[in-house]
Design an enzyme around this catalytic site. Sequence first.
Site, PDB file in Angstrom:
ATOM      1  N   ASP A  91       0.823  -1.214   0.000  1.00  0.00           N
ATOM      2  CA  ASP A  91       0.000   0.000   0.000  1.00  0.00           C
ATOM      3  C   ASP A  91       0.854   1.260   0.000  1.00  0.00           C
ATOM      4  O   ASP A  91       1.502   1.567   0.997  1.00  0.00           O
ATOM      5  CB  ASP A  91      -0.900  -0.030   1.240  1.00  0.00           C
ATOM      6  CG  ASP A  91      -1.767   1.200   1.377  1.00  0.00           C
ATOM      7  OD1 ASP A  91      -2.032   1.859   0.348  1.00  0.00           O
ATOM      8  OD2 ASP A  91      -2.191   1.497   2.497  1.00  0.00           O
ATOM      9  N   ASP A 279      -2.290   5.756  -5.146  1.00  0.00           N
ATOM     10  CA  ASP A 279      -2.485   4.892  -3.984  1.00  0.00           C
ATOM     11  C   ASP A 279      -2.791   3.472  -4.424  1.00  0.00           C
ATOM     12  O   ASP A 279      -3.900   3.171  -4.852  1.00  0.00           O
ATOM     13  CB  ASP A 279      -3.616   5.454  -3.125  1.00  0.00           C
ATOM     14  CG  ASP A 279      -3.833   4.652  -1.851  1.00  0.00           C
ATOM     15  OD1 ASP A 279      -2.994   3.765  -1.563  1.00  0.00           O
ATOM     16  OD2 ASP A 279      -4.820   4.890  -1.149  1.00  0.00           O
TER      17      ASP A 279
END
Length: 498
Positions: A91, A279
């Site tokens: 992430d 992201d």
Amino acid sequence: MAHKLVQVTLCLWVFTTLLLPSPSAALSRVTLKKQRLDLNGIKATRIARGLLHNFASSDGEVIPLKNYMDAQYYGVIGIGSPPQNFTVIFDTGSSNLWVPSSKCYFSIACYFHSKYKSSRSSTYTKIGKPCEINYGSGSISGFFSQDNVEVGGLVVKDQVFIEATREGSFPTFMLAKFDGILGLGFQEISVGNATPVWYNMLNQAVVREDLFSFWLNRDPLATYGGEIVFGGVDPMHYKGKHTYVPITQKGYWQFDMGDFLIGNHSTGVCVGGCAAIVDSGTSLLAGPTAVVTEINHAIGAEGVVSAECKEVVSQYGDLIWQLLVSGVQPDTVCTQIGLCLFNETRDMSSVIKTVVEKENMEELSVGDKVMCTACQMTVIWIQSQLKQKQTKDRVLNYVNELCKSLPSPMGESVIDCGRISSMPDITFTIADKPFTLTPHQYVVRAGEGIASVCVSGFTALDVPPPRGPLWILGDIFMGVYHTVFDYGNLEIGFAEAA
């Protein structure tokens, strides 16, 4: 971070001294796989993905990532000596590593995932400091520990990570295909100021270059769902050259994005620049509600929460038009007509005399905030149409139609699968160059056959100042454009994925 709309991620940390790259430094590759998406999968996975399967290559170690239903990309890492394997999400929107702990007794989600057992590792070091992380899709709490972490054949020594003893948001973590999250964001957003795994890869000189790159395969039937390369870029996974844009704020991988187009039409929202982040922990594309609503209207997506918006248009549309035409500043219109009186800084205690009255005021305050937000969106839409010199009736009819396309509370907006070929392209402007997504690229298809459902890849997320408003370019964007996260030069690069 954000929504992150988004899916759940995990992070790793290592403490060591910064060293120059050694001749033994290598590339580490993480490979991904994919599965079909369903609506529950979208709702339950609001941050990134990844499953690691090691395989050798001429360039170094490779870690495959598995794509779960176009919503989670997850991969396998090892923690401890001997390594205990965990599937994690890589992430870029967070900066900590966590996995479930063997001491997680009271969260049902922990019983569905692998748990770290410190007693089985000869390299474990106790820290014990408590901590908590809140994601857009849930929260975890636990305590810090330290151990070796293996990523794609590379070993990061003495990495600080979190043993999660509680996992909130029951469906998010129980239904997730991953065990934890490995954060690839900057240390500035690291909980407990722990050193991220990526930093320790550099500190311990186990990678060749101070950058990593993502290739996400959007073909759900492909063997591999994609690949992360730590310490380099694989030329097999992109076409042409990368376009680079500088990082404007460390924390998330944040940069300035330019104009935003629906078909050939500029929304005018980002002409002066908009903050955006890339992201990998977010499946969809997230942006301010007003703009996302325009997009979903243009592509025929339908949300379910629009009553307040339509009420503002019917009761105050004419007045808003008149105020804007007369030159009143757009950011003061809703205050002048009385729909944004209850701001967060106003002290309401003087008008609350009893507990009952206080409860009533809190209920009214929620309603006032909804009406205020609807008014602010209406002003944005009318102002946008005024620039195109449209008539009042046409503008108000258009705004009323936009109200029908407001996203549902969960953020999803459904599309008629048969209309995909007739929908407009959506274009982001980055470093003065267009990055276009076709309808087939930004629409997510869930399920099979007659049970198939098509969902807009655009979801509403209003990030307040000073961070927001903010656009989040998640996996839908990264699946179309190979992405390089260049830590050394503090920039991000995009090229057409191959």
